[in-house]
Motif scaffolding. Structure first.
Motif, mmCIF file in Angstrom:
data_model
loop_
_atom_site.group_PDB
_atom_site.id
_atom_site.type_symbol
_atom_site.label_atom_id
_atom_site.label_comp_id
_atom_site.label_asym_id
_atom_site.label_seq_id
_atom_site.Cartn_x
_atom_site.Cartn_y
_atom_site.Cartn_z
ATOM 1 N N GLN A 132 26.610 16.722 30.887
ATOM 2 C CA GLN A 132 25.487 16.484 31.786
ATOM 3 C C GLN A 132 24.206 17.131 31.255
ATOM 4 O O GLN A 132 23.112 16.575 31.403
ATOM 5 C CB GLN A 132 25.809 17.035 33.180
ATOM 6 N N ASP B 190 22.977 14.904 28.411
ATOM 7 C CA ASP B 190 22.450 13.657 28.965
ATOM 8 C C ASP B 190 21.073 13.876 29.580
ATOM 9 O O ASP B 190 20.176 13.023 29.438
ATOM 10 C CB ASP B 190 23.406 13.092 30.020
ATOM 11 N N ARG B 191 20.922 14.995 30.256
ATOM 12 C CA ARG B 191 19.628 15.298 30.872
ATOM 13 C C ARG B 191 18.558 15.507 29.798
ATOM 14 O O ARG B 191 17.431 15.011 29.922
ATOM 15 C CB ARG B 191 19.762 16.534 31.748
ATOM 16 N N TYR C 28 28.130 17.581 40.026
ATOM 17 C CA TYR C 28 27.875 17.825 38.609
ATOM 18 C C TYR C 28 26.934 16.781 38.020
ATOM 19 O O TYR C 28 26.276 17.040 37.009
ATOM 20 C CB TYR C 28 29.190 17.831 37.829
ATOM 21 N N ASP C 29 26.877 15.590 38.614
ATOM 22 C CA ASP C 29 26.019 14.532 38.099
ATOM 23 C C ASP C 29 24.557 14.945 38.214
ATOM 24 O O ASP C 29 24.105 15.389 39.280
ATOM 25 C CB ASP C 29 26.242 13.229 38.877
ATOM 26 N N GLN C 30 23.817 14.778 37.124
ATOM 27 C CA GLN C 30 22.380 15.049 37.070
ATOM 28 C C GLN C 30 22.033 16.515 37.380
ATOM 29 O O GLN C 30 20.875 16.844 37.546
ATOM 30 C CB GLN C 30 21.610 14.142 38.049
#
Length: 431
Positions: A183, A186-187, A285-287
């Motif tokens: 994550q 990805d961010r 946990y996403d984003q």
């Protein structure tokens, strides 16, 4: 308006989140089992009668009875193990790791496979009793059942190997590190979720849209927010980052521009915006890579509690957090124009990231030499990071940690060794 509500990117994000639910995998495997039974009827049409008559229906019946009896017991056992691991992980490490273990893919796939296979056997037995699969046309059913048995054996082997480490401390911390690092990267690959970095204050004259419920900001749908802002010719400033707890009637975001109150109205605009800012009672946990760092810190703090007294785990957590933060990049210095030009999102703050990951070790492990020694080494390494913001934040954190440790550790030898482990700039600042 419906086009915005059902934006393809938003639907894809929601579908990905839904795919991590256990019941979705169970339903999928159940449908797959029913489809396989339907295909056996279709394939049977092309099998010559003399070949089909060579396999009696009783052969398939024995396999189906075996599957039906075994799968019920195996499924109950697997669910018992799963619940036990969930409860022990929550009590031993941190309750925040519970939702991550619940999304363990191998566990979900195994349970879905067992339940789907059990459903396959039950439906096949019912169809045999109803005369759909007659004795003279059971050849395809028999061989499909053999394939299903092979799939069950493979699932059992995979499940047995997974149980060797499932729920252990090493496996749990590794899972948290993997998802946090993913994550986090990805961010950073899509700075500020593709929006402009919100640095400083919101522009004057911005209209405030307040939260209609209390809860954590779990997820943003930037594609739909961009489409909404473009439709109303405004700019959206999200002053609250993902993971922040927002109270009822607290500012959620700010709008710059004149709202068109014609056919839609301001109320519909606010509803549309709130629909694409997901709030809930738990962080996700996403984003939200900061949540993963917080969970890592909580695992280290639990290990340092008097009841556990495991500084080795705290040291392991420190190194894992340091490894995650090594990939940090300043989101305000991204190359090129933002993907969502009408949307502004706060960037990740280096000081906050370090406090999330190392804060508990700095405070709860201040009197433990081994923990503070590793913490100073890790922060000294992060001070060499090419990003000036992270290097400065690591220096500040190292100074604070060293002051706490020197105040808590009495033995002169340990104090001397701790000073030697610290970066020269930190020693100079503390002295």
């Amino acid at each position: 308006m419906q086009v915005i509500r059902f934006h393809p990117a938003t639907l894809w994000r929601k579908a990905r989140a839904l795919s991590r639910e256990l019941w979705v995998r169970v339903v999928f495997m159940g449908l797959l089992s029913l489809i396989s039974l339907g295909l056996t009827q279709l394939i049977q049409i092309f099998v010559p009668d003399e070949m089909a008559a060579q396999m009696p229906g009783s052969s398939a019946d024995r396999l189906l009875d075996l599957i039906a009896n075994a799968m019920l017991a195996v499924t109950i056992f697997s669910m018992t193990v799963m619940v036990s691991v969930y409860q022990s992980s929550s009590s031993q490490w941190t309750p925040r790791v519970h939702q991550l273990i619940m999304q363990d893919r191998i566990t979900q796939k195994t349970l879905a496979a067992f339940i789907g296979t059990y459903l396959y056997a039950l439906v096949a037995i019912i169809l045999r009793e109803l005369g759909v699969f007659v004795d003279d046309h059971a050849l395809v059913l028999f061989w499909v059942t053999v394939l299903v048995l092979g799939f069950v054996v493979w699932s059992l082997v995979r499940w047995a190997l997974h149980l060797q480490t499932f729920g252990s401390l090493l496996d749990t911390t590794r899972q948290v590190e993997v998802i946090t690092k993913r994550q986090f990267e990805d961010r950073l690959d899509t700075p500020c979720l593709g929006a402009n970095p919100l640095v400083g204050e919101v522009p004057e004259g911005a209209v405030c849209i307040r939260a209609d419920e209390s809860g954590y900001i779990r997820h943003l749908y930037p594609e739909a927010l961009q489409a909404t802002a473009k439709r109303f010719d405004v700019e959206l400033f999200l002053s609250q980052p993902v993971g922040q707890f927002v109270f009822l009637n607290e500012p959620l975001l700010w709008v710059v521009g004149d709202l068109d109150e014609g056919a839609t109205g301001e109320d519909d605009f606010e509803t549309l915006v709130r629909d694409h800012i997901n709030q809930g009672d738990l962080r996700s946990y996403d984003q939200d890579p900061r949540f993963g760092l917080t969970v890592m810190g909580e695992i280290g703090a639990k290990a340092l509690s008097p009841g556990v007294n495991d500084p080795g785990t705290a040291i392991d957590v420190i190194t894992r957090v340091g490894r995650i933060l090594s990939s940090y990049r300043d989101e305000t210095k991204g190359d090129g124009e933002a993907q969502f030009t009408r949307l502004w999102v706060p960037p990740l703050d280096a000081d906050a990231l370090l406090d999330d990951g190392f804060g508990t070790a700095m405070r709860d492990g201040a009197s433990t030499f081994e923990v503070q020694h590793q913490l100073q080494r890790t922060l000294a390494g992060l001070m060499q990071h090419p990003d000036a913001g992270l290097s400065r934040a690591a220096c500040d954190a190292a100074c604070s940690a060293l002051r706490r440790a020197l105040a808590a550790i009495d033995f002169p030898g340990d104090r001397t060794r701790l000073l030697e482990a610290a970066h020269p700039d930190v020693r100079a600042a503390v002295d």
